[in-house]
Design an enzyme around this catalytic site. Structure first.
Site, PDB file in Angstrom:
ATOM      1  N   SER A   7      14.793  45.898  50.420  1.00 39.84           N
ATOM      2  CA  SER A   7      15.497  46.877  49.601  1.00 39.84           C
ATOM      3  C   SER A   7      14.734  48.192  49.573  1.00 39.84           C
ATOM      4  O   SER A   7      13.590  48.251  49.129  1.00 39.84           O
ATOM      5  CB  SER A   7      15.652  46.350  48.170  1.00 39.84           C
ATOM      6  OG  SER A   7      15.993  47.432  47.323  1.00 39.84           O
ATOM      7  N   HIS A  30      18.612  46.810  53.037  1.00 38.00           N
ATOM      8  CA  HIS A  30      19.435  46.754  51.829  1.00 38.00           C
ATOM      9  C   HIS A  30      19.323  48.096  51.102  1.00 38.00           C
ATOM     10  O   HIS A  30      18.225  48.553  50.785  1.00 38.00           O
ATOM     11  CB  HIS A  30      18.944  45.598  50.952  1.00 38.00           C
ATOM     12  CG  HIS A  30      19.786  45.339  49.741  1.00 38.00           C
ATOM     13  ND1 HIS A  30      20.981  44.648  49.803  1.00 38.00           N
ATOM     14  CD2 HIS A  30      19.614  45.663  48.439  1.00 38.00           C
ATOM     15  CE1 HIS A  30      21.496  44.551  48.578  1.00 38.00           C
ATOM     16  NE2 HIS A  30      20.691  45.171  47.735  1.00 38.00           N
ATOM     17  N   ASP A  32      20.372  50.217  47.911  1.00 36.07           N
ATOM     18  CA  ASP A  32      20.838  50.071  46.529  1.00 36.07           C
ATOM     19  C   ASP A  32      21.296  51.395  45.937  1.00 36.07           C
ATOM     20  O   ASP A  32      20.479  52.253  45.625  1.00 36.07           O
ATOM     21  CB  ASP A  32      19.689  49.543  45.654  1.00 36.07           C
ATOM     22  CG  ASP A  32      19.455  48.057  45.849  1.00 36.07           C
ATOM     23  OD1 ASP A  32      20.438  47.293  45.771  1.00 36.07           O
ATOM     24  OD2 ASP A  32      18.298  47.667  46.067  1.00 36.07           O
ATOM     25  N   MET A  34      22.815  53.456  42.871  1.00 36.12           N
ATOM     26  CA  MET A  34      22.968  53.354  41.408  1.00 36.12           C
ATOM     27  C   MET A  34      23.395  54.699  40.835  1.00 36.12           C
ATOM     28  O   MET A  34      22.863  55.734  41.244  1.00 36.12           O
ATOM     29  CB  MET A  34      21.643  52.956  40.776  1.00 36.12           C
ATOM     30  CG  MET A  34      21.073  51.658  41.309  1.00 36.12           C
ATOM     31  SD  MET A  34      19.543  51.281  40.473  1.00 36.12           S
ATOM     32  CE  MET A  34      19.110  49.752  41.336  1.00 36.12           C
ATOM     33  N   HIS A  63      24.694  48.217  48.855  1.00 40.14           N
ATOM     34  CA  HIS A  63      25.004  47.556  47.583  1.00 40.14           C
ATOM     35  C   HIS A  63      25.356  48.636  46.560  1.00 40.14           C
ATOM     36  O   HIS A  63      24.485  49.340  46.068  1.00 40.14           O
ATOM     37  CB  HIS A  63      23.760  46.748  47.154  1.00 40.14           C
ATOM     38  CG  HIS A  63      23.898  46.056  45.836  1.00 40.14           C
ATOM     39  ND1 HIS A  63      22.809  45.500  45.177  1.00 40.14           N
ATOM     40  CD2 HIS A  63      24.973  45.799  45.051  1.00 40.14           C
ATOM     41  CE1 HIS A  63      23.218  44.954  44.044  1.00 40.14           C
ATOM     42  NE2 HIS A  63      24.521  45.125  43.941  1.00 40.14           N
ATOM     43  N   MET A  65      26.111  49.817  43.149  1.00 40.19           N
ATOM     44  CA  MET A  65      26.064  49.541  41.706  1.00 40.19           C
ATOM     45  C   MET A  65      26.588  50.781  41.007  1.00 40.19           C
ATOM     46  O   MET A  65      25.859  51.516  40.348  1.00 40.19           O
ATOM     47  CB  MET A  65      24.624  49.213  41.285  1.00 40.19           C
ATOM     48  CG  MET A  65      24.193  47.830  41.740  1.00 40.19           C
ATOM     49  SD  MET A  65      22.419  47.610  41.673  1.00 40.19           S
ATOM     50  CE  MET A  65      21.978  48.288  43.261  1.00 40.19           C
ATOM     51  N   MET A 136      23.705  38.088  42.359  1.00 43.98           N
ATOM     52  CA  MET A 136      22.577  38.769  41.710  1.00 43.98           C
ATOM     53  C   MET A 136      21.748  37.753  40.931  1.00 43.98           C
ATOM     54  O   MET A 136      22.276  37.002  40.114  1.00 43.98           O
ATOM     55  CB  MET A 136      23.085  39.852  40.745  1.00 43.98           C
ATOM     56  CG  MET A 136      23.742  41.049  41.402  1.00 43.98           C
ATOM     57  SD  MET A 136      22.691  41.910  42.586  1.00 43.98           S
ATOM     58  CE  MET A 136      21.336  42.473  41.563  1.00 43.98           C
ATOM     59  N   ASP A 174      19.892  38.536  45.556  1.00 45.63           N
ATOM     60  CA  ASP A 174      19.217  39.823  45.317  1.00 45.63           C
ATOM     61  C   ASP A 174      18.560  39.828  43.949  1.00 45.63           C
ATOM     62  O   ASP A 174      19.235  39.721  42.926  1.00 45.63           O
ATOM     63  CB  ASP A 174      20.281  40.931  45.409  1.00 45.63           C
ATOM     64  CG  ASP A 174      19.715  42.332  45.291  1.00 45.63           C
ATOM     65  OD1 ASP A 174      18.486  42.496  45.215  1.00 45.63           O
ATOM     66  OD2 ASP A 174      20.540  43.269  45.266  1.00 45.63           O
TER      67      ASP A 174
HETATM   68  C1  DX5 Z   1      18.426  45.467  41.653  1.00 43.43           C
HETATM   69  C2  DX5 Z   1      18.644  45.753  43.113  1.00 43.43           C
HETATM   70  C3  DX5 Z   1      17.748  44.997  44.013  1.00 43.43           C
HETATM   71  C4  DX5 Z   1      16.295  45.296  43.820  1.00 43.43           C
HETATM   72  C5  DX5 Z   1      15.523  44.094  44.244  1.00 43.43           C
HETATM   73  O1  DX5 Z   1      19.398  46.113  40.913  1.00 43.43           O
HETATM   74  O2  DX5 Z   1      19.951  45.439  43.481  1.00 43.43           O
HETATM   75  O3  DX5 Z   1      18.122  45.112  45.369  1.00 43.43           O
HETATM   76  O4  DX5 Z   1      15.871  46.427  44.520  1.00 43.43           O
HETATM   77  O5  DX5 Z   1      14.201  44.332  43.929  1.00 43.43           O
HETATM   78  P1  DX5 Z   1      13.128  43.180  43.782  1.00 43.43           P
HETATM   79  O6  DX5 Z   1      13.065  42.459  45.088  1.00 43.43           O
HETATM   80  O7  DX5 Z   1      11.874  43.946  43.471  1.00 43.43           O
HETATM   81  O8  DX5 Z   1      13.565  42.294  42.653  1.00 43.43           O
HETATM   82 ZN    ZN Z   2      20.586  45.282  45.663  1.00 39.53          ZN
END
Ligand code: DX5
Ligand code: ZN
Length: 213
Positions: A7, A30, A32, A34, A63, A65, A136, A174
């Site tokens: 990620s 990956h 992320d 947000m 991903h 969010m 998740m 994840d």
């Molecule tokens: C959380 C993200 C993850 C996160 C995982 O909201 O979707 O992808 O970056 O991080 P670790 O591996 O540190 O839990």
């Molecule tokens: Zn993620």
């Protein structure tokens, strides 16, 4: 063999190209996204995804969010996403089929993510059409959280649904993945492991990636 998706949330963006060069032992990236609305944190958007796509051939697992993902789908498609995963909790139920079909028609793989409190059963009507289900194992929003074992039962349920119905989706997990939790997820039947802090806080990314396989 399980796939590893580091990620980028935990990456040092000042050294993005070097960091991406150092995760070649993984097959996927990956990404992320947000928005400070669906989750209480802001990360990065589609313009940086396009930059990332220019410096790597790795599979770009996006991903989302974010609230109202349909508003931004075209931007992520144009920025070379390989897979777009939106959250079940972020959309109206009556728009899910359209969203899935739209992404597929654009030749991008499509997945749905579910938060720890959302049951696998809500996805039953869509399982036949999905390329991936993202389970998740933490509340989305931040890296470095503790793995919630509720994800293991969901992975097992998705494995048996897949076998019983001949579905083709991959199962991805994840949040809170390290050597120990990765093993539990592999035993449950997961296909793709996302890991952020475990890889990027280590001093040997290749070794950290290999230890999850
Ligand atoms: C959380 C993200 C993850 C996160 C995982 O909201 O979707 O992808 O970056 O991080 P670790 O591996 O540190 O839990
Ligand atoms: Zn993620």
């Amino acid at each position: 063999m399980v796939k590893i998706a580091p990620s980028l949330l935990s990456v040092d963006f000042a050294c993005l190209k070097d960091e991406i060069d150092k995760i070649k032992a993984a097959q996927w990236i990956h990404y992320d996204v947000m928005d400070g609305h669906f989750v209480p944190n802001i990360s990065f958007g589609y313009s940086i995804l396009k930059d990332v796509s220019r410096i790597t051939d790795m599979y770009l697992d996006v991903h989302l969010m974010i609230s109202e993902p349909s508003k931004y789908i075209d931007n992520f498609i144009d920025s070379n996403a390989s897979l777009i995963v939106f959250h079940y909790e972020a959309v109206d139920r009556d728009e899910i089929d359209n969203l899935i079909n739209y992404i597929k028609k654009s030749n991008v793989d499509v997945g749905i993510a579910i938060k720890p409190d959302t049951a696998v059963e809500v996805l039953l009507p869509y399982l036949a059409d999905l390329d991936l289900i993202l389970v998740m194992s933490v509340e989305p929003g931040f890296g470095g959280q503790k793995f919630n074992p509720i994800a293991l039962d969901k992975i097992k349920k998705l494995v048996s649904l897949k076998q019983d119905n001949n579905y083709k989706y991959l199962i991805e997990v994840d949040g809170g993945i390290n050597e120990t939790t990765a093993k539990l997820c592999r035993q449950a039947g997961v296909d793709v492991l996302v890991a952020g802090s475990y890889i990027f806080n280590s001093n040997d990314y290749t070794k950290a990636i290999e230890s999850l396989k």
